[in-house]
Design a protein around this motif. Structure first.
Motif, PDB file in Angstrom:
ATOM      1  N   ASP A  65       0.806  -1.216   0.000  1.00 55.53           N
ATOM      2  CA  ASP A  65       0.000   0.000   0.000  1.00 55.53           C
ATOM      3  C   ASP A  65       0.844   1.273   0.000  1.00 55.53           C
ATOM      4  O   ASP A  65       0.388   2.325   0.403  1.00 55.53           O
ATOM      5  CB  ASP A  65      -0.958   0.009   1.188  1.00 55.53           C
ATOM      6  CG  ASP A  65      -0.234   0.048   2.530  1.00 55.53           C
ATOM      7  OD1 ASP A  65       1.012  -0.065   2.547  1.00 55.53           O
ATOM      8  OD2 ASP A  65      -0.903   0.205   3.558  1.00 55.53           O
ATOM      9  N   GLY A  66       2.086   1.177  -0.456  1.00 52.20           N
ATOM     10  CA  GLY A  66       2.987   2.330  -0.427  1.00 52.20           C
ATOM     11  C   GLY A  66       2.921   3.167  -1.690  1.00 52.20           C
ATOM     12  O   GLY A  66       2.139   2.909  -2.607  1.00 52.20           O
ATOM     13  N   ASN A  67       3.772   4.192  -1.712  1.00 51.05           N
ATOM     14  CA  ASN A  67       3.886   5.087  -2.857  1.00 51.05           C
ATOM     15  C   ASN A  67       5.370   5.180  -3.221  1.00 51.05           C
ATOM     16  O   ASN A  67       6.080   6.045  -2.715  1.00 51.05           O
ATOM     17  CB  ASN A  67       3.316   6.467  -2.510  1.00 51.05           C
ATOM     18  CG  ASN A  67       3.340   7.409  -3.684  1.00 51.05           C
ATOM     19  OD1 ASN A  67       4.123   7.274  -4.615  1.00 51.05           O
ATOM     20  ND2 ASN A  67       2.464   8.400  -3.629  1.00 51.05           N
ATOM     21  N   PRO A  68       5.856   4.291  -4.097  1.00 49.06           N
ATOM     22  CA  PRO A  68       7.285   4.252  -4.413  1.00 49.06           C
ATOM     23  C   PRO A  68       7.820   5.564  -4.989  1.00 49.06           C
ATOM     24  O   PRO A  68       8.951   5.945  -4.688  1.00 49.06           O
ATOM     25  CB  PRO A  68       7.425   3.129  -5.428  1.00 49.06           C
ATOM     26  CG  PRO A  68       6.175   2.349  -5.334  1.00 49.06           C
ATOM     27  CD  PRO A  68       5.121   3.247  -4.781  1.00 49.06           C
ATOM     28  N   VAL A  69       7.037   6.246  -5.801  1.00 49.28           N
ATOM     29  CA  VAL A  69       7.511   7.512  -6.375  1.00 49.28           C
ATOM     30  C   VAL A  69       7.781   8.512  -5.256  1.00 49.28           C
ATOM     31  O   VAL A  69       8.832   9.140  -5.206  1.00 49.28           O
ATOM     32  CB  VAL A  69       6.511   8.082  -7.407  1.00 49.28           C
ATOM     33  CG1 VAL A  69       6.918   9.485  -7.840  1.00 49.28           C
ATOM     34  CG2 VAL A  69       6.417   7.164  -8.617  1.00 49.28           C
ATOM     35  N   GLN A  70       6.852   8.636  -4.326  1.00 45.23           N
ATOM     36  CA  GLN A  70       7.029   9.578  -3.222  1.00 45.23           C
ATOM     37  C   GLN A  70       8.211   9.196  -2.341  1.00 45.23           C
ATOM     38  O   GLN A  70       8.988  10.054  -1.926  1.00 45.23           O
ATOM     39  CB  GLN A  70       5.750   9.660  -2.377  1.00 45.23           C
ATOM     40  CG  GLN A  70       5.736  10.838  -1.434  1.00 45.23           C
ATOM     41  CD  GLN A  70       5.743  12.160  -2.181  1.00 45.23           C
ATOM     42  OE1 GLN A  70       4.984  12.361  -3.120  1.00 45.23           O
ATOM     43  NE2 GLN A  70       6.615  13.064  -1.790  1.00 45.23           N
ATOM     44  N   VAL A  71       8.380   7.909  -2.080  1.00 43.05           N
ATOM     45  CA  VAL A  71       9.500   7.444  -1.259  1.00 43.05           C
ATOM     46  C   VAL A  71      10.823   7.824  -1.913  1.00 43.05           C
ATOM     47  O   VAL A  71      11.734   8.330  -1.247  1.00 43.05           O
ATOM     48  CB  VAL A  71       9.412   5.917  -1.035  1.00 43.05           C
ATOM     49  CG1 VAL A  71      10.703   5.368  -0.446  1.00 43.05           C
ATOM     50  CG2 VAL A  71       8.238   5.587  -0.131  1.00 43.05           C
ATOM     51  N   HIS A  72      10.931   7.599  -3.215  1.00 40.39           N
ATOM     52  CA  HIS A  72      12.185   7.918  -3.908  1.00 40.39           C
ATOM     53  C   HIS A  72      12.398   9.426  -4.017  1.00 40.39           C
ATOM     54  O   HIS A  72      13.524   9.899  -3.942  1.00 40.39           O
ATOM     55  CB  HIS A  72      12.213   7.254  -5.286  1.00 40.39           C
ATOM     56  CG  HIS A  72      12.421   5.782  -5.207  1.00 40.39           C
ATOM     57  ND1 HIS A  72      11.383   4.910  -4.990  1.00 40.39           N
ATOM     58  CD2 HIS A  72      13.538   5.031  -5.283  1.00 40.39           C
ATOM     59  CE1 HIS A  72      11.857   3.680  -4.938  1.00 40.39           C
ATOM     60  NE2 HIS A  72      13.161   3.720  -5.101  1.00 40.39           N
ATOM     61  N   ARG A  73      11.327  10.175  -4.166  1.00 41.13           N
ATOM     62  CA  ARG A  73      11.447  11.643  -4.186  1.00 41.13           C
ATOM     63  C   ARG A  73      11.925  12.160  -2.833  1.00 41.13           C
ATOM     64  O   ARG A  73      12.793  13.013  -2.748  1.00 41.13           O
ATOM     65  CB  ARG A  73      10.101  12.294  -4.491  1.00 41.13           C
ATOM     66  CG  ARG A  73       9.746  12.369  -5.913  1.00 41.13           C
ATOM     67  CD  ARG A  73       8.415  13.073  -6.005  1.00 41.13           C
ATOM     68  NE  ARG A  73       8.186  13.513  -7.359  1.00 41.13           N
ATOM     69  CZ  ARG A  73       7.133  14.198  -7.721  1.00 41.13           C
ATOM     70  NH1 ARG A  73       6.208  14.522  -6.832  1.00 41.13           N
ATOM     71  NH2 ARG A  73       6.979  14.558  -8.965  1.00 41.13           N
ATOM     72  N   ASP A  74      11.314  11.645  -1.776  1.00 39.67           N
ATOM     73  CA  ASP A  74      11.594  12.137  -0.428  1.00 39.67           C
ATOM     74  C   ASP A  74      12.950  11.684   0.106  1.00 39.67           C
ATOM     75  O   ASP A  74      13.456  12.271   1.068  1.00 39.67           O
ATOM     76  CB  ASP A  74      10.508  11.680   0.548  1.00 39.67           C
ATOM     77  CG  ASP A  74       9.165  12.344   0.285  1.00 39.67           C
ATOM     78  OD1 ASP A  74       9.115  13.324  -0.495  1.00 39.67           O
ATOM     79  OD2 ASP A  74       8.157  11.861   0.844  1.00 39.67           O
ATOM     80  N   ALA A  75      13.529  10.660  -0.491  1.00 34.49           N
ATOM     81  CA  ALA A  75      14.796  10.127   0.019  1.00 34.49           C
ATOM     82  C   ALA A  75      15.882  11.197   0.064  1.00 34.49           C
ATOM     83  O   ALA A  75      16.691  11.225   0.987  1.00 34.49           O
ATOM     84  CB  ALA A  75      15.254   8.934  -0.827  1.00 34.49           C
ATOM     85  N   GLY A  76      15.908  12.062  -0.933  1.00 34.81           N
ATOM     86  CA  GLY A  76      16.877  13.152  -0.940  1.00 34.81           C
ATOM     87  C   GLY A  76      18.218  12.806  -1.560  1.00 34.81           C
ATOM     88  O   GLY A  76      18.953  13.698  -1.960  1.00 34.81           O
ATOM     89  N   ASN A  77      18.560  11.521  -1.634  1.00 37.55           N
ATOM     90  CA  ASN A  77      19.856  11.156  -2.205  1.00 37.55           C
ATOM     91  C   ASN A  77      19.708  10.243  -3.425  1.00 37.55           C
ATOM     92  O   ASN A  77      20.687   9.691  -3.902  1.00 37.55           O
ATOM     93  CB  ASN A  77      20.753  10.502  -1.156  1.00 37.55           C
ATOM     94  CG  ASN A  77      20.208   9.185  -0.643  1.00 37.55           C
ATOM     95  OD1 ASN A  77      19.030   8.859  -0.821  1.00 37.55           O
ATOM     96  ND2 ASN A  77      21.052   8.428   0.020  1.00 37.55           N
ATOM     97  N   VAL A  78      18.509  10.102  -3.939  1.00 37.58           N
ATOM     98  CA  VAL A  78      18.283   9.301  -5.134  1.00 37.58           C
ATOM     99  C   VAL A  78      18.350  10.225  -6.339  1.00 37.58           C
ATOM    100  O   VAL A  78      17.662  11.246  -6.381  1.00 37.58           O
ATOM    101  CB  VAL A  78      16.919   8.586  -5.080  1.00 37.58           C
ATOM    102  CG1 VAL A  78      16.648   7.833  -6.371  1.00 37.58           C
ATOM    103  CG2 VAL A  78      16.856   7.654  -3.878  1.00 37.58           C
TER     104      VAL A  78
END
Length: 135
Positions: A65-78
């Motif tokens: 139930d996650g949001n991979p795009v948001q996770v990768h955006r928010d990571a800051g180092n991707v």
């Protein structure tokens, strides 16, 4: 359980095996390992979550139930350029762990998803005038 057939012939056990083999290589990779290490403290939990993502994408299990795009955006180092390295490593694991037809089908799906993730990261990383920052 979904009533939809799997996108291609792969089992949940095979998904979990591929995910574990992939992240073992990620941890040892000089470029990807440090990026993931900043965010992943519990590797078994991370691998379980990623396996759930793939089970949803391939087997239609509806367990992620996650949001991979948001996770990768928010990571800051991707960075967008990392996706090519990620996909190359993933393709090598697929070829090693699965039959050729399974690896080919999963690779095609991974590359499609990778393009979406990369696009999501590029949208966030923009310099003056909206020029994408690709490194």
């Amino acid at each position: 359980m979904s009533t939809l057939p799997p996108r291609f012939d792969v089992t949940r056990d095979e998904i979990e095996r591929v995910v574990a083999a992939f992240y073992a290589r990620v941890r040892a990779h000089p470029g990807l390992g440090p990026v993931f290490a900043v965010h992943v403290a519990d590797w078994p939990a991370h691998e379980e979550r990623v396996a759930a993502f793939w089970a949803n994408a391939i087997l239609h299990e509806k367990v992620y139930d996650g949001n991979p795009v948001q996770v990768h955006r928010d990571a800051g180092n991707v960075r967008p350029g990392m996706f090519e390295t990620w996909l190359d490593l993933f393709d090598r694991v697929l070829a090693q762990e699965l039959h050729e037809d399974q690896a080919r089908a999963w690779s095609a799906l991974a590359h499609k998803i990778g393009r979406s993730l990369r696009a999501g990261v590029v949208e966030k990383l923009q310099g003056p005038g909206g020029v994408p920052i690709l490194r």
